[in-house]
Design a protein around this motif. Structure first.
Motif, PDB file in Angstrom:
ATOM      1  N   ALA A 290     -18.469  -7.585 -17.129  1.00  0.00           N
ATOM      2  CA  ALA A 290     -19.558  -7.969 -16.449  1.00  0.00           C
ATOM      3  C   ALA A 290     -20.076  -9.474 -16.731  1.00  0.00           C
ATOM      4  N   ASP A 291     -19.923  -9.797 -17.756  1.00  0.00           N
ATOM      5  CA  ASP A 291     -20.218 -11.040 -18.261  1.00  0.00           C
ATOM      6  C   ASP A 291     -19.521 -12.171 -17.890  1.00  0.00           C
ATOM      7  N   ASN A 292     -18.177 -12.001 -17.914  1.00  0.00           N
ATOM      8  CA  ASN A 292     -17.116 -13.035 -17.605  1.00  0.00           C
ATOM      9  C   ASN A 292     -16.595 -13.159 -16.432  1.00  0.00           C
ATOM     10  N   LYS A 293     -16.659 -11.920 -15.581  1.00  0.00           N
ATOM     11  CA  LYS A 293     -16.138 -12.009 -14.176  1.00  0.00           C
ATOM     12  C   LYS A 293     -16.998 -13.214 -13.315  1.00  0.00           C
ATOM     13  N   ILE A 294     -16.260 -13.710 -12.430  1.00  0.00           N
ATOM     14  CA  ILE A 294     -16.729 -14.563 -11.710  1.00  0.00           C
ATOM     15  C   ILE A 294     -16.687 -14.383 -10.087  1.00  0.00           C
ATOM     16  N   SER A 295     -15.305 -14.186  -9.487  1.00  0.00           N
ATOM     17  CA  SER A 295     -15.169 -14.108  -7.985  1.00  0.00           C
ATOM     18  C   SER A 295     -13.724 -13.226  -7.916  1.00  0.00           C
ATOM     19  N   LEU A 296     -13.801 -12.366  -6.668  1.00  0.00           N
ATOM     20  CA  LEU A 296     -12.599 -11.737  -6.603  1.00  0.00           C
ATOM     21  C   LEU A 296     -12.333 -11.735  -5.072  1.00  0.00           C
ATOM     22  N   TYR A 297     -10.970 -11.995  -4.696  1.00  0.00           N
ATOM     23  CA  TYR A 297     -10.497 -11.885  -3.172  1.00  0.00           C
ATOM     24  C   TYR A 297      -9.446 -10.835  -3.059  1.00  0.00           C
ATOM     25  N   VAL A 298      -9.588 -10.061  -2.072  1.00  0.00           N
ATOM     26  CA  VAL A 298      -8.574  -9.065  -1.635  1.00  0.00           C
ATOM     27  C   VAL A 298      -7.972  -9.214  -0.232  1.00  0.00           C
ATOM     28  N   ARG A 299      -6.776  -9.246   0.018  1.00  0.00           N
ATOM     29  CA  ARG A 299      -6.213  -9.192   1.338  1.00  0.00           C
ATOM     30  C   ARG A 299      -5.315  -8.267   1.585  1.00  0.00           C
ATOM     31  N   TYR A 300      -5.430  -7.482   2.507  1.00  0.00           N
ATOM     32  CA  TYR A 300      -4.378  -6.523   3.298  1.00  0.00           C
ATOM     33  C   TYR A 300      -4.040  -7.005   4.372  1.00  0.00           C
ATOM     34  N   THR A 301      -2.615  -7.149   4.474  1.00  0.00           N
ATOM     35  CA  THR A 301      -2.079  -7.738   5.821  1.00  0.00           C
ATOM     36  C   THR A 301      -1.366  -6.615   6.441  1.00  0.00           C
ATOM     37  N   ASN A 302      -1.529  -6.194   7.695  1.00  0.00           N
ATOM     38  CA  ASN A 302      -0.810  -4.922   8.289  1.00  0.00           C
ATOM     39  C   ASN A 302       0.691  -5.641   8.813  1.00  0.00           C
ATOM     40  N   LEU A 303       1.678  -4.927   8.260  1.00  0.00           N
ATOM     41  CA  LEU A 303       3.099  -5.464   8.625  1.00  0.00           C
ATOM     42  C   LEU A 303       3.527  -5.146   9.846  1.00  0.00           C
TER      43      LEU A 303
ATOM     44  N   SER B  68       1.004  -1.058  -0.160  1.00  0.00           N
ATOM     45  CA  SER B  68       0.035   0.210  -0.048  1.00  0.00           C
ATOM     46  C   SER B  68       0.935   1.361   0.011  1.00  0.00           C
ATOM     47  N   GLU B  69       0.425   2.445  -0.383  1.00  0.00           N
ATOM     48  CA  GLU B  69       0.885   3.735  -0.698  1.00  0.00           C
ATOM     49  C   GLU B  69       1.551   3.934   0.578  1.00  0.00           C
ATOM     50  N   ASP B  70       0.951   3.705   1.953  1.00  0.00           N
ATOM     51  CA  ASP B  70       1.585   4.328   3.031  1.00  0.00           C
ATOM     52  C   ASP B  70       2.613   3.253   3.595  1.00  0.00           C
ATOM     53  N   GLY B  71       2.737   2.204   2.864  1.00  0.00           N
ATOM     54  CA  GLY B  71       3.861   1.188   3.392  1.00  0.00           C
ATOM     55  C   GLY B  71       3.451   0.298   4.543  1.00  0.00           C
ATOM     56  N   LYS B  72       1.953   0.418   4.945  1.00  0.00           N
ATOM     57  CA  LYS B  72       1.489  -0.327   6.069  1.00  0.00           C
ATOM     58  C   LYS B  72       1.094  -1.542   5.987  1.00  0.00           C
ATOM     59  N   ASN B  73       0.749  -2.003   4.655  1.00  0.00           N
ATOM     60  CA  ASN B  73       0.097  -3.263   4.296  1.00  0.00           C
ATOM     61  C   ASN B  73       0.798  -3.997   3.052  1.00  0.00           C
ATOM     62  N   ALA B  74       0.954  -5.208   3.258  1.00  0.00           N
ATOM     63  CA  ALA B  74       1.202  -6.227   2.260  1.00  0.00           C
ATOM     64  C   ALA B  74      -0.225  -6.502   1.593  1.00  0.00           C
ATOM     65  N   VAL B  75      -0.308  -6.461   0.222  1.00  0.00           N
ATOM     66  CA  VAL B  75      -1.529  -6.529  -0.498  1.00  0.00           C
ATOM     67  C   VAL B  75      -1.409  -7.693  -1.415  1.00  0.00           C
ATOM     68  N   SER B  76      -2.577  -8.585  -1.571  1.00  0.00           N
ATOM     69  CA  SER B  76      -2.498  -9.618  -2.517  1.00  0.00           C
ATOM     70  C   SER B  76      -3.898  -9.738  -2.753  1.00  0.00           C
ATOM     71  N   ALA B  77      -4.354 -10.005  -4.115  1.00  0.00           N
ATOM     72  CA  ALA B  77      -5.699 -10.036  -4.661  1.00  0.00           C
ATOM     73  C   ALA B  77      -5.524 -11.216  -5.924  1.00  0.00           C
ATOM     74  N   TYR B  78      -6.696 -11.993  -5.939  1.00  0.00           N
ATOM     75  CA  TYR B  78      -6.827 -13.052  -6.968  1.00  0.00           C
ATOM     76  C   TYR B  78      -8.306 -12.827  -7.488  1.00  0.00           C
ATOM     77  N   PHE B  79      -8.399 -12.793  -8.732  1.00  0.00           N
ATOM     78  CA  PHE B  79      -9.564 -13.099  -9.463  1.00  0.00           C
ATOM     79  C   PHE B  79      -9.763 -14.011 -10.493  1.00  0.00           C
ATOM     80  N   ILE B  80     -10.920 -14.789 -10.818  1.00  0.00           N
ATOM     81  CA  ILE B  80     -11.390 -15.532 -11.664  1.00  0.00           C
ATOM     82  C   ILE B  80     -12.416 -14.833 -12.763  1.00  0.00           C
ATOM     83  N   MET B  81     -12.252 -15.543 -13.801  1.00  0.00           N
ATOM     84  CA  MET B  81     -13.143 -14.978 -14.926  1.00  0.00           C
ATOM     85  C   MET B  81     -13.469 -16.506 -15.559  1.00  0.00           C
TER      86      MET B  81
END
Length: 239
Positions: A212-225, A28-41
């Protein structure tokens, strides 16, 4: 061309009907979080018949309607798992391959030497993987893509990337360039993207940009360092 330019992730996706499955890792821009995301279509009924579920800190793809599953081999898997100070995220069952390798004292890249692209000719979907390693209040991360070397699927090309965490910067890798027949696979290095401080801003921007037609799921995680606290967002089109 500015090789250090970072893009708003929505600008890389919007208007593209099919980028497939995607992984984003960064800080993250403030340097406080590790960010991971995964999506499927998905384009087929079998691919679209999925949801994300979270259990015990891990993320799984599961059937939305079990009675309609045609072939579970490439669509049902653990997408995100933790092992000690490492967080693994992938687009297939290589998540388990990496986890088992870590248990046996091996590394991320050693684990993936045993794997290759998916056997779904003529597309030969790439296997994309990422892993964050947390240490001393910070983290670094690795990414990988395993692609077919030719149109026949006769050999596997292996690309590996290692990154330090830089505030406000993430890397985005996805399976496909766009829709097509066969579907053209991702090319080049993971794309540099902006990682904002706000998890909801990032989640909504990414989800809204996906077709909109092809997206299925999205997961986002922010981990405070500093504290290790995890903040998650999960969206399923199939509610």
């Amino acid at each position: 061309m500015n090789v250090y330019e970072t893009h708003d992730i929505a600008s890389l996706i919007k208007g593209n009907s099919y980028v497939g499955r995607g992984i984003v890792i960064g800080k993250s821009e403030d340097g406080k979080n590790a960010v991971s995301a995964y999506f499927i279509m998905g384009r087929s009924a079998n691919s679209r018949n999925r949801v994300f579920t979270e259990r015990d800190g891990a993320l799984y793809t599961e059937p939305f309607d079990a009675s309609k599953v045609e072939d579970p081999s490439l669509i049902i898997y653990a997408a995100l798992r933790k092992y000690e100070n490492k967080l693994i995220v992938t687009n297939g069952d290589q998540t388990d391959t990496i986890y088992e390798a870590l248990e046996n004292g091996k590394c991320f890249h050693h684990a993936l030497k045993k794997r290759e692209f998916e056997p779904d000719a003529p597309n030969f979907t790439p296997r994309i993987s990422g892993m964050l390693t947390f240490e001393n209040g910070d983290f670094s991360y690795e990414m990988s893509i395993l692609k077919s070397a030719d149109a026949e699927g006769s050999a596997c090309s292996r690309f590996a990337f290692s990154y330090p965490s830089v505030a406000g910067v993430g890397h985005f890798i996805h399976t496909y360039v766009c829709d097509g027949t066969p579907i053209p696979t991702f090319r080049g290095e993971p794309e540099r993207v902006v990682i904002p401080n706000c998890i909801d801003c990032f989640t909504n921007s990414l989800w809204d940009a996906l077709d909109a037609d092809n997206k299925i799921s999205l997961y986002v995680r922010y981990t405070n360092l500093e504290t290790g606290e995890e903040t998650n967002r999960l969206i399923n089109k199939n509610n």
